[in-house]
Design a protein around this motif. Structure first.
Motif, PDB file in Angstrom:
ATOM      1  N   GLU A 230       0.792  -1.302  -0.003  1.00 12.42           N
ATOM      2  CA  GLU A 230      -0.066   0.043   0.072  1.00 12.42           C
ATOM      3  C   GLU A 230       0.970   1.263   0.096  1.00 12.42           C
ATOM      4  O   GLU A 230       0.578   2.493  -0.645  1.00 12.42           O
ATOM      5  CB  GLU A 230      -1.056  -0.144   1.362  1.00 12.42           C
ATOM      6  CG  GLU A 230      -2.192  -1.118   0.972  1.00 12.42           C
ATOM      7  CD  GLU A 230      -2.749  -1.204   2.340  1.00 12.42           C
ATOM      8  OE1 GLU A 230      -3.915  -1.525   2.300  1.00 12.42           O
ATOM      9  OE2 GLU A 230      -2.245  -0.685   3.461  1.00 12.42           O
ATOM     10  N   LYS A 231       1.868   1.393   0.820  1.00 14.06           N
ATOM     11  CA  LYS A 231       2.691   2.673   0.809  1.00 14.06           C
ATOM     12  C   LYS A 231       3.300   2.630  -0.419  1.00 14.06           C
ATOM     13  O   LYS A 231       4.309   3.678  -0.659  1.00 14.06           O
ATOM     14  CB  LYS A 231       3.770   2.740   1.960  1.00 14.06           C
ATOM     15  CG  LYS A 231       4.657   1.579   2.235  1.00 14.06           C
ATOM     16  CD  LYS A 231       5.564   1.522   3.423  1.00 14.06           C
ATOM     17  CE  LYS A 231       6.381   0.421   3.782  1.00 14.06           C
ATOM     18  NZ  LYS A 231       7.177   0.414   4.676  1.00 14.06           N
ATOM     19  N   ARG A 232       3.701   1.768  -1.437  1.00 15.68           N
ATOM     20  CA  ARG A 232       4.242   1.755  -2.701  1.00 15.68           C
ATOM     21  C   ARG A 232       3.193   1.845  -3.618  1.00 15.68           C
ATOM     22  O   ARG A 232       3.740   1.484  -5.031  1.00 15.68           O
ATOM     23  CB  ARG A 232       5.322   0.542  -2.705  1.00 15.68           C
ATOM     24  CG  ARG A 232       6.348   0.591  -1.743  1.00 15.68           C
ATOM     25  CD  ARG A 232       7.343  -0.610  -1.739  1.00 15.68           C
ATOM     26  NE  ARG A 232       8.216  -0.605  -1.055  1.00 15.68           N
ATOM     27  CZ  ARG A 232       8.423  -0.813   0.329  1.00 15.68           C
ATOM     28  NH1 ARG A 232       7.235  -1.405   0.850  1.00 15.68           N
ATOM     29  NH2 ARG A 232       9.556  -0.627   0.893  1.00 15.68           N
ATOM     30  N   GLN A 233       1.951   2.143  -3.322  1.00 16.34           N
ATOM     31  CA  GLN A 233       0.936   1.991  -4.724  1.00 16.34           C
ATOM     32  C   GLN A 233       1.201   2.932  -5.624  1.00 16.34           C
ATOM     33  O   GLN A 233       1.126   2.833  -6.901  1.00 16.34           O
ATOM     34  CB  GLN A 233      -0.436   2.090  -3.946  1.00 16.34           C
ATOM     35  CG  GLN A 233      -1.413   2.308  -5.092  1.00 16.34           C
ATOM     36  CD  GLN A 233      -2.782   2.346  -4.096  1.00 16.34           C
ATOM     37  OE1 GLN A 233      -3.093   1.752  -3.206  1.00 16.34           O
ATOM     38  NE2 GLN A 233      -3.987   3.041  -4.587  1.00 16.34           N
ATOM     39  N   ALA A 234       1.686   4.256  -5.002  1.00 16.73           N
ATOM     40  CA  ALA A 234       2.153   5.495  -5.854  1.00 16.73           C
ATOM     41  C   ALA A 234       3.204   5.011  -6.738  1.00 16.73           C
ATOM     42  O   ALA A 234       3.316   5.512  -8.256  1.00 16.73           O
ATOM     43  CB  ALA A 234       2.291   6.702  -5.272  1.00 16.73           C
ATOM     44  N   LYS A 235       4.114   4.326  -6.413  1.00 10.30           N
ATOM     45  CA  LYS A 235       5.314   3.833  -7.303  1.00 10.30           C
ATOM     46  C   LYS A 235       5.097   3.148  -8.293  1.00 10.30           C
ATOM     47  O   LYS A 235       5.485   2.977  -9.433  1.00 10.30           O
ATOM     48  CB  LYS A 235       6.424   3.637  -6.364  1.00 10.30           C
ATOM     49  CG  LYS A 235       7.276   4.361  -5.074  1.00 10.30           C
ATOM     50  CD  LYS A 235       8.177   3.689  -4.446  1.00 10.30           C
ATOM     51  CE  LYS A 235       8.974   4.661  -3.405  1.00 10.30           C
ATOM     52  NZ  LYS A 235      10.002   4.335  -2.861  1.00 10.30           N
ATOM     53  N   PHE A 236       3.991   2.134  -7.971  1.00  7.69           N
ATOM     54  CA  PHE A 236       3.724   1.436  -9.257  1.00  7.69           C
ATOM     55  C   PHE A 236       3.056   2.055 -10.254  1.00  7.69           C
ATOM     56  O   PHE A 236       3.209   1.802 -11.450  1.00  7.69           O
ATOM     57  CB  PHE A 236       2.420   0.141  -8.518  1.00  7.69           C
ATOM     58  CG  PHE A 236       3.153  -0.955  -7.940  1.00  7.69           C
ATOM     59  CD1 PHE A 236       3.603  -1.852  -8.718  1.00  7.69           C
ATOM     60  CD2 PHE A 236       3.197  -1.058  -6.559  1.00  7.69           C
ATOM     61  CE1 PHE A 236       4.208  -3.165  -8.155  1.00  7.69           C
ATOM     62  CE2 PHE A 236       3.867  -2.008  -5.872  1.00  7.69           C
ATOM     63  CZ  PHE A 236       4.450  -3.291  -6.644  1.00  7.69           C
ATOM     64  N   ALA A 237       2.260   3.004  -9.876  1.00 10.98           N
ATOM     65  CA  ALA A 237       1.612   3.851 -10.931  1.00 10.98           C
ATOM     66  C   ALA A 237       2.727   4.525 -11.644  1.00 10.98           C
ATOM     67  O   ALA A 237       2.454   4.623 -12.730  1.00 10.98           O
ATOM     68  CB  ALA A 237       0.336   4.687 -10.184  1.00 10.98           C
ATOM     69  N   SER A 238       3.612   5.244 -11.061  1.00  8.50           N
ATOM     70  CA  SER A 238       4.649   6.029 -11.792  1.00  8.50           C
ATOM     71  C   SER A 238       5.400   5.191 -12.532  1.00  8.50           C
ATOM     72  O   SER A 238       6.047   5.608 -13.493  1.00  8.50           O
ATOM     73  CB  SER A 238       5.226   6.930 -10.537  1.00  8.50           C
ATOM     74  OG  SER A 238       5.932   6.103  -9.743  1.00  8.50           O
ATOM     75  N   PHE A 239       5.595   4.128 -12.097  1.00  8.19           N
ATOM     76  CA  PHE A 239       6.814   3.420 -12.846  1.00  8.19           C
ATOM     77  C   PHE A 239       6.040   2.576 -13.882  1.00  8.19           C
ATOM     78  O   PHE A 239       6.703   2.739 -15.047  1.00  8.19           O
ATOM     79  CB  PHE A 239       7.331   1.868 -12.083  1.00  8.19           C
ATOM     80  CG  PHE A 239       8.169   1.386 -12.704  1.00  8.19           C
ATOM     81  CD1 PHE A 239       9.701   1.707 -12.434  1.00  8.19           C
ATOM     82  CD2 PHE A 239       8.097   0.017 -13.262  1.00  8.19           C
ATOM     83  CE1 PHE A 239      10.651   0.912 -13.292  1.00  8.19           C
ATOM     84  CE2 PHE A 239       8.856  -0.636 -14.202  1.00  8.19           C
ATOM     85  CZ  PHE A 239      10.262  -0.279 -13.847  1.00  8.19           C
ATOM     86  N   PHE A 240       4.716   2.117 -14.127  1.00 10.25           N
ATOM     87  CA  PHE A 240       4.190   1.623 -15.235  1.00 10.25           C
ATOM     88  C   PHE A 240       3.467   2.668 -15.836  1.00 10.25           C
ATOM     89  O   PHE A 240       2.637   2.086 -17.001  1.00 10.25           O
ATOM     90  CB  PHE A 240       3.231   0.392 -14.774  1.00 10.25           C
ATOM     91  CG  PHE A 240       4.070  -0.689 -14.227  1.00 10.25           C
ATOM     92  CD1 PHE A 240       4.644  -1.606 -15.105  1.00 10.25           C
ATOM     93  CD2 PHE A 240       4.191  -0.917 -12.827  1.00 10.25           C
ATOM     94  CE1 PHE A 240       5.498  -2.632 -14.703  1.00 10.25           C
ATOM     95  CE2 PHE A 240       4.725  -2.045 -12.415  1.00 10.25           C
ATOM     96  CZ  PHE A 240       5.402  -3.028 -13.329  1.00 10.25           C
ATOM     97  N   GLY A 241       3.265   4.151 -15.678  1.00 12.25           N
ATOM     98  CA  GLY A 241       2.608   4.857 -16.255  1.00 12.25           C
ATOM     99  C   GLY A 241       3.481   5.416 -17.406  1.00 12.25           C
ATOM    100  O   GLY A 241       4.264   4.802 -17.829  1.00 12.25           O
ATOM    101  N   PRO A 242       2.870   6.367 -18.012  1.00  7.84           N
ATOM    102  CA  PRO A 242       1.802   7.308 -17.851  1.00  7.84           C
ATOM    103  C   PRO A 242       0.503   6.730 -18.034  1.00  7.84           C
ATOM    104  O   PRO A 242       0.603   5.738 -18.771  1.00  7.84           O
ATOM    105  CB  PRO A 242       2.144   8.608 -18.366  1.00  7.84           C
ATOM    106  CG  PRO A 242       2.763   8.223 -19.690  1.00  7.84           C
ATOM    107  CD  PRO A 242       3.574   7.109 -19.246  1.00  7.84           C
ATOM    108  N   GLY A 243      -0.472   7.345 -17.636  1.00  7.95           N
ATOM    109  CA  GLY A 243      -1.944   6.923 -17.972  1.00  7.95           C
ATOM    110  C   GLY A 243      -2.453   5.552 -17.383  1.00  7.95           C
ATOM    111  O   GLY A 243      -3.366   5.091 -17.541  1.00  7.95           O
ATOM    112  N   ILE A 244      -1.804   5.539 -15.956  1.00  5.11           N
ATOM    113  CA  ILE A 244      -1.987   4.472 -15.139  1.00  5.11           C
ATOM    114  C   ILE A 244      -2.303   4.612 -13.979  1.00  5.11           C
ATOM    115  O   ILE A 244      -1.656   5.559 -13.208  1.00  5.11           O
ATOM    116  CB  ILE A 244      -0.876   3.178 -15.361  1.00  5.11           C
ATOM    117  CG1 ILE A 244      -0.775   3.005 -16.629  1.00  5.11           C
ATOM    118  CG2 ILE A 244      -0.936   2.291 -14.175  1.00  5.11           C
ATOM    119  CD1 ILE A 244      -1.632   1.878 -17.179  1.00  5.11           C
ATOM    120  N   SER A 245      -3.290   3.981 -13.270  1.00  6.87           N
ATOM    121  CA  SER A 245      -3.613   4.147 -11.739  1.00  6.87           C
ATOM    122  C   SER A 245      -3.413   2.960 -11.217  1.00  6.87           C
ATOM    123  O   SER A 245      -3.827   1.838 -11.895  1.00  6.87           O
ATOM    124  CB  SER A 245      -4.961   4.817 -11.702  1.00  6.87           C
ATOM    125  OG  SER A 245      -5.961   4.133 -12.353  1.00  6.87           O
TER     126      SER A 245
END
Length: 271
Positions: A230-245
């Motif tokens: 959960e505390k790395r949820q934003a890192k998952f979105a930024s690494f596999f982004g853009p256009g990803i949540s």
């Protein structure tokens, strides 16, 4: 005095109606006893009760078959499903075996034995090395509605992730090794030990309730908790982004799901 015959067996029919079930029962009752006195020489059969029950179920016209998602089978042949380690090892051992047989005149083609031995030995060595460094693909569960949205809604990064983890790889310790290294920061401050790194078990393609394409990464992590994801949820979105949540969740048996949801919808792609 003229004997009076007993009345015939009376049949009583009872109908019971219900909204869904129709019951029909037939009861056969014995004739009533006459007022004759008992005579020892005359045997009167004992009455028997017979009950017949017929139950019929009416079909409910309002019932509809439940809509279920269809899983797309991936039975087609592709080079991504082919293990080059197995191919190289099989061809190399075959050439070596036939080459030795031909060299000792056990098999025909002695004039080609030297050539087969020359190429068979390195092919067998290369096949063994590839087999040792081989990383098998993970299973992919794809639903039919997600397959339709993949080409129009899935971002190039999501398509690349799906293609990479569903084919044989060589030299990598595990799938998505570089991504996990940056997200969980192996061996760094605030990170986790490398031996505790999650291992990708499978992926799943599905459609969210609001009609968006979603690629689900299912990890096994025995040494981690849900809070670590959960505390790395934003890192998952930024690494596999853009256009990803990204969304994270807990599964069964130390399994954790990371849902990579494409922000583009089918209507936006069509326009």
């Amino acid at each position: 005095m003229k004997a009076i015959s007993p009345p015939s067996t009376a049949a009583i029919i009872i109908h019971s109606h219900h909204h869904y079930l129709n019951y029909r029962r037939w009861f056969l009752s014995p004739p009533p006893r006459s007022n004759r006195q008992y005579h020892p020489s005359v045997s009167i059969p004992r009455p028997h009760n017979l009950k017949l029950t017929f139950i019929t179920k009416a079909a409910d016209s309002t019932s509809q078959p439940s809509a279920t998602k269809t899983i797309v089978s991936d039975d087609g042949f592709s080079l991504s499903k082919l293990s080059f380690g197995v191919v190289g090892l099989g061809v190399g051992i075959s050439l070596l075996s036939y080459g030795f047989g031909a060299y000792f005149n056990i098999l025909p083609g002695s004039e080609w034995s030297a050539l087969m031995l020359t190429y068979g030995f390195p092919l067998a060595i290369i096949g063994m090395a590839l087999k040792y460094a081989e990383l098998k693909p993970v299973p992919c569960l794809t639903y039919s509605d997600a397959q339709i949205l993949r080409e129009t809604c899935a971002t190039p990064i999501l398509q690349q992730v799906r293609n990479d983890v569903t084919r044989f790889r060589y030299g990598d310790e595990q799938h998505l090794d570089e991504a996990l290294k940056r997200i969980f920061q192996f061996g760094l401050g605030g990170g986790i030990p490398r031996r505790s790194a999650p291992i990708l078990q499978m992926i799943r393609e599905e459609v969210t309730e609001d009609g968006k394409y979603c690629l689900v990464l299912v990890f096994e992590a025995k040494a981690l908790e849900l809070s670590d994801f959960e505390k790395r949820q934003a890192k998952f979105a930024s690494f596999f982004g853009p256009g990803i949540s990204a969304e994270v969740g807990k599964g069964e048996n130390d399994l954790y799901e990371v849902r990579l949801i494409s922000n583009s919808s089918s209507k936006a792609s069509a326009s």
